[in-house]
Design a protein around this motif. Structure first.
Motif, mmCIF file in Angstrom:
data_model
loop_
_atom_site.group_PDB
_atom_site.id
_atom_site.type_symbol
_atom_site.label_atom_id
_atom_site.label_comp_id
_atom_site.label_asym_id
_atom_site.label_seq_id
_atom_site.Cartn_x
_atom_site.Cartn_y
_atom_site.Cartn_z
ATOM 1 N N HIS A 1 -80.068 -22.966 -77.775
ATOM 2 C CA HIS A 1 -80.418 -21.555 -77.923
ATOM 3 C C HIS A 1 -80.173 -20.826 -76.597
ATOM 4 O O HIS A 1 -79.551 -19.758 -76.556
ATOM 5 C CB HIS A 1 -81.880 -21.470 -78.373
ATOM 6 N N ALA A 2 -80.639 -21.437 -75.492
ATOM 7 C CA ALA A 2 -80.435 -20.825 -74.163
ATOM 8 C C ALA A 2 -78.944 -20.680 -73.868
ATOM 9 O O ALA A 2 -78.468 -19.621 -73.433
ATOM 10 C CB ALA A 2 -81.110 -21.682 -73.090
ATOM 11 N N HIS A 3 -78.180 -21.740 -74.133
ATOM 12 C CA HIS A 3 -76.721 -21.678 -73.886
ATOM 13 C C HIS A 3 -76.092 -20.556 -74.723
ATOM 14 O O HIS A 3 -75.184 -19.871 -74.260
ATOM 15 C CB HIS A 3 -76.041 -22.993 -74.279
ATOM 16 N N SER A 4 -76.593 -20.375 -75.955
ATOM 17 C CA SER A 4 -76.019 -19.340 -76.837
ATOM 18 C C SER A 4 -76.247 -17.962 -76.232
ATOM 19 O O SER A 4 -75.375 -17.089 -76.285
ATOM 20 C CB SER A 4 -76.669 -19.371 -78.219
ATOM 21 N N GLU A 5 -77.429 -17.753 -75.674
ATOM 22 C CA GLU A 5 -77.713 -16.447 -75.065
ATOM 23 C C GLU A 5 -76.765 -16.209 -73.878
ATOM 24 O O GLU A 5 -76.243 -15.107 -73.709
ATOM 25 C CB GLU A 5 -79.166 -16.387 -74.574
ATOM 26 N N ILE A 6 -76.544 -17.241 -73.087
ATOM 27 C CA ILE A 6 -75.738 -17.064 -71.863
ATOM 28 C C ILE A 6 -74.251 -16.915 -72.228
ATOM 29 O O ILE A 6 -73.570 -16.013 -71.742
ATOM 30 C CB ILE A 6 -75.972 -18.250 -70.894
ATOM 31 N N ILE A 7 -73.762 -17.780 -73.116
ATOM 32 C CA ILE A 7 -72.359 -17.636 -73.547
ATOM 33 C C ILE A 7 -72.209 -16.341 -74.333
ATOM 34 O O ILE A 7 -71.170 -15.665 -74.267
ATOM 35 C CB ILE A 7 -71.912 -18.843 -74.411
ATOM 36 N N GLY A 8 -73.280 -15.962 -75.050
ATOM 37 C CA GLY A 8 -73.250 -14.738 -75.866
ATOM 38 C C GLY A 8 -73.081 -13.465 -75.051
ATOM 39 O O GLY A 8 -72.796 -12.403 -75.608
ATOM 40 N N GLY B 1 -81.643 -12.527 -69.601
ATOM 41 C CA GLY B 1 -83.094 -12.753 -69.518
ATOM 42 C C GLY B 1 -83.560 -13.743 -70.583
ATOM 43 O O GLY B 1 -84.340 -14.653 -70.296
ATOM 44 N N HIS B 2 -83.025 -13.598 -71.801
ATOM 45 C CA HIS B 2 -83.423 -14.525 -72.879
ATOM 46 C C HIS B 2 -83.044 -15.961 -72.509
ATOM 47 O O HIS B 2 -83.815 -16.891 -72.734
ATOM 48 C CB HIS B 2 -82.730 -14.171 -74.201
ATOM 49 N N GLY B 3 -81.846 -16.099 -71.955
ATOM 50 C CA GLY B 3 -81.416 -17.440 -71.533
ATOM 51 C C GLY B 3 -82.403 -18.010 -70.523
ATOM 52 O O GLY B 3 -82.802 -19.174 -70.619
ATOM 53 N N LEU B 4 -82.833 -17.178 -69.593
ATOM 54 C CA LEU B 4 -83.743 -17.681 -68.551
ATOM 55 C C LEU B 4 -85.106 -18.079 -69.121
ATOM 56 O O LEU B 4 -85.648 -19.119 -68.757
ATOM 57 C CB LEU B 4 -83.921 -16.640 -67.434
ATOM 58 N N ALA C 1 -88.527 -22.608 -70.843
ATOM 59 C CA ALA C 1 -89.265 -23.327 -71.896
ATOM 60 C C ALA C 1 -88.798 -24.784 -71.966
ATOM 61 O O ALA C 1 -89.605 -25.709 -72.120
ATOM 62 C CB ALA C 1 -89.078 -22.636 -73.249
ATOM 63 N N ALA C 2 -87.471 -24.997 -71.804
ATOM 64 C CA ALA C 2 -86.949 -26.381 -71.843
ATOM 65 C C ALA C 2 -87.473 -27.172 -70.641
ATOM 66 O O ALA C 2 -87.769 -28.373 -70.746
ATOM 67 C CB ALA C 2 -85.416 -26.370 -71.859
ATOM 68 N N GLU C 3 -87.647 -26.497 -69.503
ATOM 69 C CA GLU C 3 -88.149 -27.193 -68.307
ATOM 70 C C GLU C 3 -89.582 -27.694 -68.503
ATOM 71 O O GLU C 3 -89.964 -28.707 -67.946
ATOM 72 C CB GLU C 3 -88.067 -26.270 -67.087
ATOM 73 N N THR C 4 -90.369 -26.966 -69.335
ATOM 74 C CA THR C 4 -91.745 -27.423 -69.562
ATOM 75 C C THR C 4 -91.767 -28.757 -70.330
ATOM 76 O O THR C 4 -92.790 -29.412 -70.417
ATOM 77 C CB THR C 4 -92.589 -26.392 -70.371
ATOM 78 N N LEU C 5 -90.612 -29.138 -70.887
ATOM 79 C CA LEU C 5 -90.524 -30.409 -71.620
ATOM 80 C C LEU C 5 -89.934 -31.509 -70.738
ATOM 81 O O LEU C 5 -89.653 -32.610 -71.202
ATOM 82 C CB LEU C 5 -89.638 -30.225 -72.855
ATOM 83 N N MET D 1 -90.197 -16.588 -77.766
ATOM 84 C CA MET D 1 -89.526 -15.916 -78.882
ATOM 85 C C MET D 1 -90.108 -14.545 -79.193
ATOM 86 O O MET D 1 -89.423 -13.682 -79.733
ATOM 87 C CB MET D 1 -89.610 -16.777 -80.161
ATOM 88 N N VAL D 2 -91.377 -14.328 -78.851
ATOM 89 C CA VAL D 2 -92.006 -13.042 -79.189
ATOM 90 C C VAL D 2 -91.264 -11.911 -78.475
ATOM 91 O O VAL D 2 -90.824 -10.939 -79.091
ATOM 92 C CB VAL D 2 -93.507 -13.045 -78.811
ATOM 93 N N ARG D 3 -91.088 -12.081 -77.166
ATOM 94 C CA ARG D 3 -90.416 -11.017 -76.416
ATOM 95 C C ARG D 3 -88.927 -10.935 -76.800
ATOM 96 O O ARG D 3 -88.365 -9.855 -76.949
ATOM 97 C CB ARG D 3 -90.567 -11.299 -74.924
ATOM 98 N N ILE D 4 -88.308 -12.095 -76.987
ATOM 99 C CA ILE D 4 -86.890 -12.108 -77.350
ATOM 100 C C ILE D 4 -86.680 -11.336 -78.659
ATOM 101 O O ILE D 4 -85.776 -10.508 -78.779
ATOM 102 C CB ILE D 4 -86.361 -13.566 -77.447
ATOM 103 N N CYS D 5 -87.550 -11.566 -79.628
ATOM 104 C CA CYS D 5 -87.381 -10.895 -80.930
ATOM 105 C C CYS D 5 -87.548 -9.383 -80.804
ATOM 106 O O CYS D 5 -86.849 -8.624 -81.471
ATOM 107 C CB CYS D 5 -88.364 -11.450 -81.949
ATOM 108 N N LYS D 6 -88.488 -8.952 -79.950
ATOM 109 C CA LYS D 6 -88.654 -7.497 -79.777
ATOM 110 C C LYS D 6 -87.352 -6.914 -79.244
ATOM 111 O O LYS D 6 -86.898 -5.849 -79.679
ATOM 112 C CB LYS D 6 -89.797 -7.210 -78.818
#
Ligand code: BYC
Length: 327
Positions: free
Chosen positions: A52-59, A88-91, A96-100, A162-167
């Motif tokens: 998902h993050a890669h999609s935002e950045i390539i997007g 920003g969405h990518g970041l 979020a991935a780093e928390t895992l 996702m909340v902020r991204i969706c807004k």
């Protein structure tokens, strides 16, 4: 492994951890980074969030290519802000991935070496400024259908991101639709540009939701863990139902002769996307895959000095703080 050899032991799970995890999911509560989680759950989340993050950045690329060619200062400022939002969405998502336990530098390496995926939709070219509007309308519209349910995903940091991204996606969709409305009120040539862009982006947008449910190997497990809340086909259907009246209002035709309202089902019937095309694009053989990844690689290499400078600055700050504490 040869016959007679013992199977490597699964990592032992302390008493009650699995039960507590299962109960949290069953109660629709959130799993947080400090909680125990099965390794499969962690790996599935890292896979999906990284993609998902890669999609935002390539997007950022297909639309970014139009920033210097936007037809007015107003359109340029809007597009610039939108593309910056995607960064920003990518970041948020890499965080979020780093928390895992994932490492962001490693995720970037995997992307530019073709070891991790990003959304198929960004491997199509943007041939006219109408494409910018259609991406906002279709691609951000599809993103909203797919991502609003992810605000209820079982993993806390992903759901909250996702909340902020969706807004922001919802704002992006309106900006695309408003751009197209403006073009449709313009000249015949502008209306033709919009229809042409709609014809090219419709089917790839339906493919964004992934393969059909009977060929979606990850869905069952992701849905049992409540990472995904709806199946690929269900979200695709919602997108079609949402978009058809918008197309009518705009005055464009969606390029699907099988598209029609089904009174009995209360949904639209529609044709089948070319799944072979989706497979080819996912495997790297779409119209722009090589160009998109190459551009990302170059940007990463050209940004090396910024990362080095930031690290040197952080080290100096830390040394200064340590000297201050020792004095
Ligand atoms: N493109 O078992 P499945 C945005 C892969 S960003 C590429 O159904 P899953 C935006 C899938 O990963 C849009 N690959 O998988 C940005 C899997 O491969 P692996 C991105 C795809 O995960 C800028 C295999 O095919 N949105 O909106 O259950 C500007 C089998 O699929 C695609 C997200 O990432 C595809 N279209 O479901 C504007 C949303 N489809 O990993 C807008 C979050 C499938 O097993 N992600 N694959 O090797 C999801 O909701 C899910 O991951 C998907 C796929 C629905 C995409």
């Amino acid at each position: 492994m040869t016959a007679g050899q013992a199977k490597p032991a699964e990592p032992a799970v302390a008493d009650g951890l699995q039960e507590r995890f299962d109960a949290t999911i069953a109660r629709d509560q959130r799993i947080e980074p400090r909680d125990w989680m099965p390794e499969g759950y962690r790996a599935t989340l890292i896979r999906q969030i990284a993609q998902h993050a890669h999609s935002e950045i390539i997007g950022m690329q297909p639309e970014g290519e139009w920033i210097t060619r936007a037809p007015s200062l107003r359109r340029k400022a809007i597009l610039f802000a939108k593309v910056q939002d995607e960064a920003g969405h990518g970041l948020y998502l890499y965080s979020a991935a780093e928390t895992l336990g994932a490492d962001r530098a490693d995720l970037t390496e995997r992307l530019i070496e073709g070891r991790q995926k990003y959304s198929s939709i960004f491997n199509y070219p943007t041939l006219s400024f109408a494409d910018v509007g259609v991406i906002g309308w279709f691609v951000d519209g599809a993103a909203i259908c797919n991502q609003v349910p992810l605000c209820r995903s079982s993993y806390g940091p992903y759901a909250r991101a996702m909340v902020r991204i969706c807004k922001e996606e919802s704002f992006h969709q309106r900006q695309g639709y408003e751009l197209l409305m403006t073009m449709m009120r313009g000249t015949d040539a502008q209306r033709e540009m919009v229809q042409d862009a709609v014809n090219r982006w419709w089917w790839p947008s339906l493919m964004m939701f992934g393969p059909p449910d009977d060929n979606s190997p990850n869905s069952a497990r992701s849905m049992a863990w409540k990472i995904k809340r709806h199946s690929n086909d269900e979200l695709r259907r919602r997108f079609v139902d949402m978009t058809v009246p918008q197309a009518e209002k705009l005055g464009v035709t969606l390029p699907d002769p099988e598209l029609r309202w089904n009174e009995e089902r209360g949904h639209h019937d529609f044709g089948t996307p070319d799944w072979d095309e989706l497979t080819r694009v996912i495997q790297g053989d779409g119209p722009c895959n090589a160009r998109r990844v190459e551009r990302r690689r170059t940007a990463h290499e050209e940004g090396a000095w910024v990362r080095e400078a930031a690290l040197a600055h952080a080290a100096k700050q830390a040394a200064r703080t340590a000297r201050g504490a020792a004095a």
